[in-house]
Write an enzyme that holds these catalytic residues in place. Structure first.
Site, PDB file in Angstrom:
ATOM      1  N   ASP A  29       1.677   5.017   1.574  1.00 12.29           N
ATOM      2  CA  ASP A  29       1.443   5.963   2.663  1.00 12.29           C
ATOM      3  C   ASP A  29       2.052   7.308   2.312  1.00 12.29           C
ATOM      4  O   ASP A  29       3.162   7.383   1.775  1.00 12.29           O
ATOM      5  CB  ASP A  29       2.075   5.452   3.966  1.00 12.29           C
ATOM      6  CG  ASP A  29       1.407   4.167   4.449  1.00 12.29           C
ATOM      7  OD1 ASP A  29       0.192   4.012   4.218  1.00 12.29           O
ATOM      8  OD2 ASP A  29       2.097   3.328   5.035  1.00 12.29           O
TER       9      ASP A  29
ATOM     10  N   ASP B  76      10.594   3.723  12.985  1.00 15.34           N
ATOM     11  CA  ASP B  76      11.365   2.668  13.640  1.00 15.34           C
ATOM     12  C   ASP B  76      12.737   2.390  13.016  1.00 15.34           C
ATOM     13  O   ASP B  76      13.759   2.543  13.664  1.00 15.34           O
ATOM     14  CB  ASP B  76      10.529   1.372  13.759  1.00 15.34           C
ATOM     15  CG  ASP B  76       9.753   1.024  12.494  1.00 15.34           C
ATOM     16  OD1 ASP B  76      10.027   1.627  11.437  1.00 15.34           O
ATOM     17  OD2 ASP B  76       8.878   0.141  12.559  1.00 15.34           O
TER      18      ASP B  76
ATOM     19  N   ASP C 133       0.859  -1.184   0.000  1.00 16.05           N
ATOM     20  CA  ASP C 133       0.000   0.000   0.000  1.00 16.05           C
ATOM     21  C   ASP C 133       0.899   1.239   0.000  1.00 16.05           C
ATOM     22  O   ASP C 133       2.111   1.127   0.136  1.00 16.05           O
ATOM     23  CB  ASP C 133      -0.940   0.006   1.206  1.00 16.05           C
ATOM     24  CG  ASP C 133      -0.227  -0.399   2.476  1.00 16.05           C
ATOM     25  OD1 ASP C 133       0.980  -0.061   2.631  1.00 16.05           O
ATOM     26  OD2 ASP C 133      -0.850  -1.046   3.334  1.00 16.05           O
TER      27      ASP C 133
HETATM   28  P1  ATP Z   1       4.363  -3.269   5.385  1.00 16.28           P
HETATM   29  O1  ATP Z   1       4.863  -3.536   4.019  1.00 16.28           O
HETATM   30  O2  ATP Z   1       4.356  -4.474   6.239  1.00 16.28           O
HETATM   31  O3  ATP Z   1       3.079  -2.485   5.442  1.00 16.28           O
HETATM   32  P2  ATP Z   1       5.425  -0.825   6.428  1.00 16.28           P
HETATM   33  O4  ATP Z   1       6.841  -0.365   6.596  1.00 16.28           O
HETATM   34  O5  ATP Z   1       4.547  -0.035   5.527  1.00 16.28           O
HETATM   35  O6  ATP Z   1       5.482  -2.347   6.019  1.00 16.28           O
HETATM   36  P3  ATP Z   1       3.521  -0.276   8.472  1.00 16.28           P
HETATM   37  O7  ATP Z   1       3.225  -1.052   9.702  1.00 16.28           O
HETATM   38  O8  ATP Z   1       2.475  -0.146   7.415  1.00 16.28           O
HETATM   39  O9  ATP Z   1       4.833  -0.913   7.875  1.00 16.28           O
HETATM   40  O10 ATP Z   1       3.996   1.160   8.945  1.00 16.28           O
HETATM   41  C1  ATP Z   1       4.248   2.228   8.054  1.00 16.28           C
HETATM   42  C2  ATP Z   1       5.438   3.042   8.543  1.00 16.28           C
HETATM   43  O11 ATP Z   1       5.145   3.625   9.824  1.00 16.28           O
HETATM   44  C3  ATP Z   1       6.703   2.229   8.773  1.00 16.28           C
HETATM   45  O12 ATP Z   1       7.470   2.102   7.593  1.00 16.28           O
HETATM   46  C4  ATP Z   1       7.407   3.022   9.839  1.00 16.28           C
HETATM   47  O13 ATP Z   1       8.109   4.098   9.264  1.00 16.28           O
HETATM   48  C5  ATP Z   1       6.273   3.571  10.679  1.00 16.28           C
HETATM   49  N1  ATP Z   1       5.948   2.711  11.832  1.00 16.28           N
HETATM   50  C6  ATP Z   1       5.012   1.747  11.869  1.00 16.28           C
HETATM   51  N2  ATP Z   1       4.955   1.156  13.076  1.00 16.28           N
HETATM   52  C7  ATP Z   1       5.889   1.754  13.832  1.00 16.28           C
HETATM   53  C8  ATP Z   1       6.332   1.602  15.172  1.00 16.28           C
HETATM   54  N3  ATP Z   1       5.801   0.677  15.981  1.00 16.28           N
HETATM   55  N4  ATP Z   1       7.321   2.423  15.616  1.00 16.28           N
HETATM   56  C9  ATP Z   1       7.845   3.362  14.798  1.00 16.28           C
HETATM   57  N5  ATP Z   1       7.485   3.541  13.543  1.00 16.28           N
HETATM   58  C10 ATP Z   1       6.520   2.778  13.036  1.00 16.28           C
HETATM   59 MG    MG Z   2       2.417  -0.311   5.180  1.00 19.29          MG
END
Ligand code: ATP
Ligand code: MG
Length: 431
Positions: free
Chosen positions: A56, A133, A54
Site C-alpha cells: 500500500d 489503528d 500486498d
Molecule cells: P494485512 O497484512 O492483513 O493486509 P494490513 O495492516 O495491511 O494487514 P489492512 O486491512 O490491509 O491491514 O489495512 C492497511 C492499513 O490501513 C493498516 O495497516 C492500518 O494502518 C490501516 N487500517 C486498516 N483498517 C483500519 C481501521 N479499521 N482503523 C484504522 N486504521 C486502519
Molecule cells: Mg494490507
C-alpha cells in the site's frame, strides 16, 4: 508533531523486499513532485522479515492526480476514493493522506457511541498517521531517502513485540469497534503481545460489535480464521469475549460444554484448517462455520424430533433456524448457507446405508465435505467411529466390494437414531 526518522542504515527495509511494481509507483509519484510512502502492513511485515501480502502506498497526490500519473490506474470507492494501479495480477493501492474530517474542530465527528461518522477528507501525513489503528501499522517508508518515518513510536513497539493503539484505546475502539478484532488478528499473526491498556475497554465495549454491519463482520471473520492461525485466534477471541459477537450460537454451545463437547470438535476443525493452509490446500469457509454451529443444529433438531418431526425435516428446520440467526451477526452469501445445510443434512443420512442409499449419498455434490465432517465428529466422540470407517472404506472400494459392503449391512439398519451424548448427569439419574 516531530516524527522520529530512522535512516536507511537504522532499519532493515531494503528495496529488494519491495515489489518492483510498488517501487515503480513510488518512483513515478516522486518524479511527479509528490510525496510517496509505503505504509501499513507491508512495512510492518518486511520489518519482521516476512513477505508482505500486498503493498500500500500513501501520498499527498489526490486520486485524480494519481490517475493522471499512470495509464494503468483506476479510481475506486465512493466515500473515500482510492487509486488502484494495476500491473497484471498485482494491484498497488494508492491512498491520498486522509484528514481528520473536520477542519474547524480538532476532534473527529463521532456518533453517540463514539463511532466515526466522517472519515473522507484529504489531509497531511500527520493526520493520516493519527487515523491508523496500531502503532506498528503506522510506519511510513519514504521513497525520497529510504528512511522510515515514525510519528507514534511504532519502531519501539515493533522491537518490543507489542500491539498498541495509537491514542486512547477506548476512544479508538469506539470510533471503529472492528479494531478490537483486528487487534487479536494481528497479535496472533505477528506473535505480539497485546497492550494491557486494551483489556478493560474491550471488556466494557465489546458489545459495540453488535452494531457493525453483518457483512463486514463476515469478511473480518474470514480473515481471522483463514489466516493459518485459526486455533490460536479462536482462543484469543474467546479470552477477550469477542468470539460471541461473531458466532453467538457457537459461544452458547461452548458454554454448555459437556465432557469436551462441542469444544474438541471445534478445536479439531480449527487445527485441520490451519494444517490445510500450512500445506497449501484450499479452504472452504462454509466448512468451518458449519462446525461452529453444529451443536446448535443438533439441539434444535433434537427438539424437533421430540415433537415427532421426521428426521430430515427436523434437520432442515434446525438448519434454517440456525442460519437465519447467524446471519444477523455475520452475513454470508447464500451459497455458503446452502453448503452448510447440505453438510448438516447429510449427517443423519450416513447411518442409512442399505439398498441404494449409500450409493446415492456418495453422488451428492457435497459428499466429500459431509464425509470429512463425519470423520471429524467421529474423531471427537460425536459419531460412531465404525460408521466413519465404513464410509472411508466404501468410498475407495470398487463396485463389487461396495455391493458386498451394503449386502453385509443387514441387521445394522438403525431403528432409532443414536443419541449423540449422554444427558448431562445433574443428580437426577436416580443413582
Ligand atoms: P494485512 O497484512 O492483513 O493486509 P494490513 O495492516 O495491511 O494487514 P489492512 O486491512 O490491509 O491491514 O489495512 C492497511 C492499513 O490501513 C493498516 O495497516 C492500518 O494502518 C490501516 N487500517 C486498516 N483498517 C483500519 C481501521 N479499521 N482503523 C484504522 N486504521 C486502519
Ligand atoms: Mg494490507
Amino acid at each position: 508533531m516531530q516524527p522520529r526518522i530512522y535512516t536507511r542504515t537504522e532499519h532493515n527495509v531494503s528495496r529488494k523486499q519491495i515489489s518492483e511494481h510498488a517501487l515503480k509507483v513510488l518512483y513515478r509519484l516522486k518524479s511527479e513532485g509528490y510525496e510517496a510512502y509505503l505504509v501499513g502492513g507491508c512495512v510492518r511485515d518486511i520489518l519482521l522479515g516476512r513477505e508482505p501480502k500486498d503493498f500500500d502506498v500513501a501520498t499527498n497526490a489526490t486520486p485524480e492526480q494519481v490517475k493522471k500519473a499512470f495509464r494503468n490506474c483506476r479510481l475506486i470507492g465512493r466515500r473515500f476514493r482510492l487509486a488502484h494501479v494495476v500491473f497484471g495480477r498485482e494491484i498497488i493501492e494508492v491512498a491520498t493522506f486522509r484528514g481528520s474530517g473536520d477542519k474547524d474542530k480538532a476532534a473527529p465527528k463521532v456518533d453517540s457511541d463514539g463511532r466515526l461518522l466522517r472519515d473522507n477528507s484529504y489531509g497531511t501525513i500527520e493526520e493520516d498517521v493519527m487515523r491508523r489503528d496500531f502503532t506498528v501499522n503506522a510506519l511510513y517508508y519514504n521513497i525520497k531517502d529510504f528512511s522510515i518515518v515514525d510519528y507514534v513510536g511504532g519502531m519501539d513497539d515493533h522491537r518490543a513485540g507489542s500491539m498498541k493503539l495509537i491514542g486512547d484505546p477506548e476512544t479508538r475502539f469506539r470510533e471503529d469497534p472492528v479494531r478490537m478484532i483486528r487487534l487479536v488478528r494481528f497479535a496472533v499473526k505477528l506473535g505480539f503481545s497485546i497492550d494491557a491498556k486494551c483489556d478493560q475497554p474491550i471488556k466494557q465495549i465489546a458489545d459495540l460489535l453488535g452494531n457493525i454491519p453483518a457483512a463486514r463482520l463476515h469478511d473480518e471473520a474470514l480473515k481471522l480464521f483463514l489466516s493459518g492461525n485459526a486455533l490460536q485466534t479462536f482462543e484469543m477471541l474467546r479470552h477477550y469475549g469477542l468470539f460471541e459477537y461473531l458466532y453467538p450460537g457457537a459461544e452458547k454451545s461452548l458454554a454448555f460444554e459437556d465432557q469436551g463437547f462441542p469444544k474438541q470438535f471445534i478445536v479439531k476443525a480449527l487445527e485441520n484448517t490451519d494444517a490445510r493452509i500450512a500445506s497449501g490446500k484450499s479452504i472452504a469457509p462454509y466448512f468451518l462455520i458449519s462446525t461452529f454451529l453444529w451443536d446448535s443444529v443438533l439441539r434444535i433438531a433434537d427438539k424437533n424430533l421430540a415433537k415427532g418431526m421426521p428426521e430430515s425435516i427436523a434437520y432442515q428446520h434446525a438448519s434454517s433456524e440456525v442460519i437465519s440467526k447467524q446471519v444477523q451477526s455475520t452475513a454470508f452469501p447464500k451459497h455458503i448457507g446452502m453448503a452448510m445445510r447440505d453438510v448438516w443434512g447429510m449427517q443423519p443420512r450416513f447411518s442409512y446405508r442399505n439398498g441404494k442409499r449409500a450409493f446415492k449419498l456418495l453422488e451428492h455434490p457435497k459428499f466429500r465435505a459431509a464425509y470429512d465432517f463425519l470423520v471429524l465428529r467421529a474423531e471427537t466422540g460425536g459419531a460412531d467411529k465404525a460408521l466413519a470407517e465404513w464410509w472411508t472404506e466404501f468410498q475407495t472400494a470398487g463396485e463389487s466390494k461396495r455391493n458386498k459392503m451394503v449386502a453385509n449391512l443387514n441387521g445394522t439398519y438403525p431403528k432409532k437414531r443414536r443419541r449423540r451424548r449422554k444427558p448431562a448427569a445433574k443428580g437426577n439419574n436416580n443413582g
